[in-house]
Design an enzyme around this catalytic site. Structure first.
Site, PDB file in Angstrom:
ATOM      1  CD  GLU A 151      -3.122  -1.056   2.067  1.00  0.00           C
ATOM      2  OE1 GLU A 151      -2.932  -0.474   3.146  1.00  0.00           O
ATOM      3  OE2 GLU A 151      -4.206  -1.545   1.743  1.00  0.00           O
ATOM      4  CD  GLU A 315      -4.410  -6.069   2.347  1.00  0.00           C
ATOM      5  OE1 GLU A 315      -5.145  -5.391   3.089  1.00  0.00           O
ATOM      6  OE2 GLU A 315      -3.178  -5.934   2.308  1.00  0.00           O
TER       7      GLU A 315
HETATM    8  C1  GAL Z   1      -4.677  -2.864   4.650  1.00  0.00           C
HETATM    9  C2  GAL Z   1      -3.263  -3.372   4.799  1.00  0.00           C
HETATM   10  C3  GAL Z   1      -3.187  -4.636   5.621  1.00  0.00           C
HETATM   11  C4  GAL Z   1      -4.015  -4.502   6.844  1.00  0.00           C
HETATM   12  C5  GAL Z   1      -5.438  -4.184   6.469  1.00  0.00           C
HETATM   13  C6  GAL Z   1      -6.342  -4.041   7.661  1.00  0.00           C
HETATM   14  O1  GAL Z   1      -4.686  -1.489   4.452  1.00  0.00           O
HETATM   15  O2  GAL Z   1      -2.647  -3.600   3.565  1.00  0.00           O
HETATM   16  O3  GAL Z   1      -1.848  -4.881   5.962  1.00  0.00           O
HETATM   17  O4  GAL Z   1      -3.445  -3.500   7.630  1.00  0.00           O
HETATM   18  O5  GAL Z   1      -5.464  -2.976   5.756  1.00  0.00           O
HETATM   19  O6  GAL Z   1      -6.050  -2.911   8.419  1.00  0.00           O
END
Ligand code: GAL
Length: 682
Positions: A151, A315
């Site tokens: 990110e 994700e």
């Molecule tokens: C995303 C990140 C993950 C985890 C997730 C939940 O922004 O890539 O590592 O932090 O959010 O907070």
């Protein structure tokens, strides 16, 4: 051939953190994933210390054992570079790698993304660890692709370290060549800001009034983006020296102050996105009046699609949100994971990876739930993953299909960033962007974002019969020429207030407004004003339909000697009766100039008056609460109907179609259960 996002299949993955668990849990975790239909795991994005526990000591023992196990089990792996989290030994020995706040104070170790992109020391450490990992794992059979960092520009998208100051000057020297050119572009004669030596030129740090030179700010955001792109490019180049043919390079998420199009073009095979629709049900972010809520993620997915027409979700939300100090949101209700997965797929995702496998028992994210809770016991969410996997087997023919839209919203980074730093611009921009998205959703009009840049060609626009470019405050001759060719060839362009009053440096132009857009829109703007707060709601009368002229009003008149025609006039205020909407016939097409920002009812009125609503009315009658998305492959269309509500909805399917999930023909009134999804083929 690529293992995922290859146009051949749609599949599932998850994010796994072998370093969070005892190695004795790995084999069973991998077995259970495979049994649930999960084909790939992403690992290592924060695990620098597992690879370089002390400066210069590289060891791959830990990941060797995990990757060898994955290979043995037949689990595919996306391996990450760990550069989002420099270790404590590094930041302590070389504090210059840290990012700093606006006052130049260094941030401390203890969270993530605490580094800056421009520290030569950090770049060297990153180069080395990426080189070591890529050379060690480039040919590993379990690995199918690489994720750069994690990110980029999340958490921090402003940088004020010493190295950033040095790099900013370098960036400006390259851009302007001479200080005279910089002084001119930044208008430094105003308030005596004139620079006489490059050493005087600084990052836009903390000032006594809290305000910085707007032209400097615009260049600063361009510089931040350039820094992130170079940082990613450096890593991508190293990985590509070693990785197997077919293995991909990607990164995850799209964040601010970053030209994600350049990033994708320069360094990635495709973008992957991190989709957390549950933010809209967060305890601090919940807005009952927001009609979109989790459906709002479709806007981000449309943005991702503008980067990579077929993409991945690295994700995908699978549990409750929650850092220990913020972002609390409830667990997804039964069916919501399926809905959100299908939302991603509807927009072009062929790979959906859930964040995360098992919820971490410690650290800032111990309430950010994954598929499994802390104990790993069988639960409702893993049953839902299995069910999603089973459903996906019925959708495989959709793989590689492109989202189909005939309407586009044009954007460009100069205007996105100008809107961030210039309140006058921001106030119209955000309202119009929100409203247009919501209106298009409610009227079931699939749309794309198209980002204009030096490479945008006429053909990129020609596939849309209508394009909105709501507030192109900054205009260039190059972009105008593209728009003129698009309209001349038969396209329809709609522009809103404040168009064309700035040049590429963000300076106001002296031409009559709307500047470069005057000829195409057939519009002249002798006067303009913010809507006065005591005016209430200014309206416009468009053939008997009253619509709001929100935020800012350009008072229009048709340009003499054009084919401009006044379609509507202001109906209130001291300028009642003054033209508010002009249509100009230009070549085979038409350009509209609307003198205000688009509020929701106004955006909907435009869609209605221009006959854009319900483009699939011959096929469906859909409730507003359901989204319609369309993907197309080899002439075959796939219609996704998505119900975001907790109530049952009824959809009317007017022609015989095939319900892919239920594998049966359908026609007539059909029920969409709460959070239900239908995928239909014509
Ligand atoms: C995303 C990140 C993950 C985890 C997730 C939940 O922004 O890539 O590592 O932090 O959010 O907070």
């Amino acid at each position: 051939m690529r293992e995922i996002i290859n146009g051949k299949k749609i599949c599932l993955g998850t994010c796994y953190y072998p370093e969070h668990w005892d190695a004795c849990l790995w084999p069973r975790d991998l077995d259970r994933m495979l049994e649930a239909g999960i084909e790939a795991v992403r690992v290592a994005e924060f695990a620098w210390s597992k690879i370089e526990p002390r400066e210069g000591e590289y060891t791959y023992e830990f990941f060797d054992s995990f990757l060898d196990l994955a290979a043995e089990k037949g689990m595919k792996v996306i391996f990450c570079t760990p550069t989002a989290t420099p270790p404590a030994w590094l930041t302590e020995a070389y504090p210059e790698v840290l990012n700093a706040d606006k006052e130049g104070h260094l941030y401390r170790h203890g969270t993530r993304r605490h580094y800056n992109y421009n520290s030569p020391v950090y770049q060297e450490f990153c180069r080395k660890i990426v080189e070591h990992s890529a050379s060690h794992y480039g040919r590993h059979p379990a690995i199918i692709g690489w994720q750069i960092d994690n990110e980029l520009n999340c958490e921090n998208n402003e940088f004020y370290s010493e190295s950033d100051g040095v790099a900013f000057r370098r960036f400006l020297k390259e851009k302007y060549g001479t200080l005279e050119a910089l002084n001119r572009a930044w208008g430094t004669v105003f308030w005596n800001q004139t620079y006489t030596a490059w050493s005087e030129v600084c990052l836009p740090g903390k000032t006594n009034s809290g305000t910085n030179n707007p032209h400097q700010l615009l260049d600063y955001l361009r510089f931040v983006s350039d820094s992130a792109c170079r940082f990613a490019g450096m890593q991508a180049d190293i990985i590509r020296k070693y990785c197997k043919e077919g293995d991909f390079v990607t990164t995850n998420g799209i964040f601010g102050n970053l030209d994600n199009h350049r990033l994708t073009r320069d360094s990635l095979d495709f973008m992957t996105y991190d989709s957390y629709p549950n933010f809209s049900y967060g305890l601090d972010g919940y807005r009952p009046e927001d009609r979109m809520k989790d459906r709002g993620c479709s806007r981000s997915l449309a943005e991702v699609r503008s980067l990579s027409p077929v993409f991945g979700i690295m994700e995908q939300q699978s549990g409750a949100n929650g850092w220990t100090d913020r972002m609390e949101a409830p667990t997804p209700r039964p069916g919501q994971m399926t809905l959100w997965t299908m939302q991603s797929i509807a927009h072009g995702a062929d790979y959906v990876s859930y964040f995360r496998w098992r919820t971490c028992t410690f650290g800032t994210e111990m309430y950010w739930h994954g598929i499994l809770d802390y104990s790993g016991r069988e639960n409702r969410r893993i049953r839902e993953v299995r069910d999603i996997h089973a459903r996906l087997q019925k959708l495989q023919e959709v793989a590689g299909a492109r989202y189909l839209a005939k309407v586009a919203i044009l954007r460009d980074y100069d205007n996105c960033w100008d809107a961030q730093i210039d309140k006058w611009h921001g106030r119209v921009e955000w309202l119009s962007q929100d409203s247009l998205f919501t209106a298009l959703q409610l009227e079931h009009v699939p749309f794309d974002y198209v980002y204009l840049n030096h490479e945008t060609a006429l053909e990129d626009l020609r596939q849309y019969h209508t394009v909105f470019y709501p507030h192109a405050v900054i205009l260039t001759r190059e972009r105008m020429s593209l728009l003129e060719r698009y309209v001349a060839a038969g396209g329809r362009l709609i522009m809103g207030c404040r168009t064309g009053y700035k040049d590429i440096d963000g300076r106001c132009v002296t031409e009559y407004l709307p500047g470069l857009a005057a000829t195409l829109t057939g519009t002249d703007i002798p006067e303009y004003s913010f809507v006065a707060p005591d005016e209430g709601r200014v309206t416009v009368d468009w053939d008997g339909t009253l619509m709001e002229a929100a935020v800012f009003n350009d008072l229009l008149q048709p340009l003499p000697d054009s084919h401009a025609q006044v379609l509507a006039a202001y109906a209130s205020g001291y300028y009642a009766g003054t033209p508010a909407l002009i249509r100009n016939l230009y070549g085979k097409g038409e350009a509209y100039y609307f003198g205000a920002a688009f509020s929701l009812d106004t955006a909907r009125t435009f869609l209605k008056k221009l006959s854009l609503t319900e483009p699939y009315a011959d096929l469906f009658l859909l409730p507003e609460d359901c989204e319609l998305a369309v993907r197309e492959k080899e002439g075959r269309k796939y219609f996704f109907l998505l119900n975001y509500t907790k109530e049952e909805q009824t959809v009317d399917i007017k022609q015989p179609m095939r319900d892919l999930l239920e594998q049966r023909p359908v026609q007539g009134k059909q029920s969409l259960p709460p959070y239900g999804v239908k995928v239909l083929a014509g």
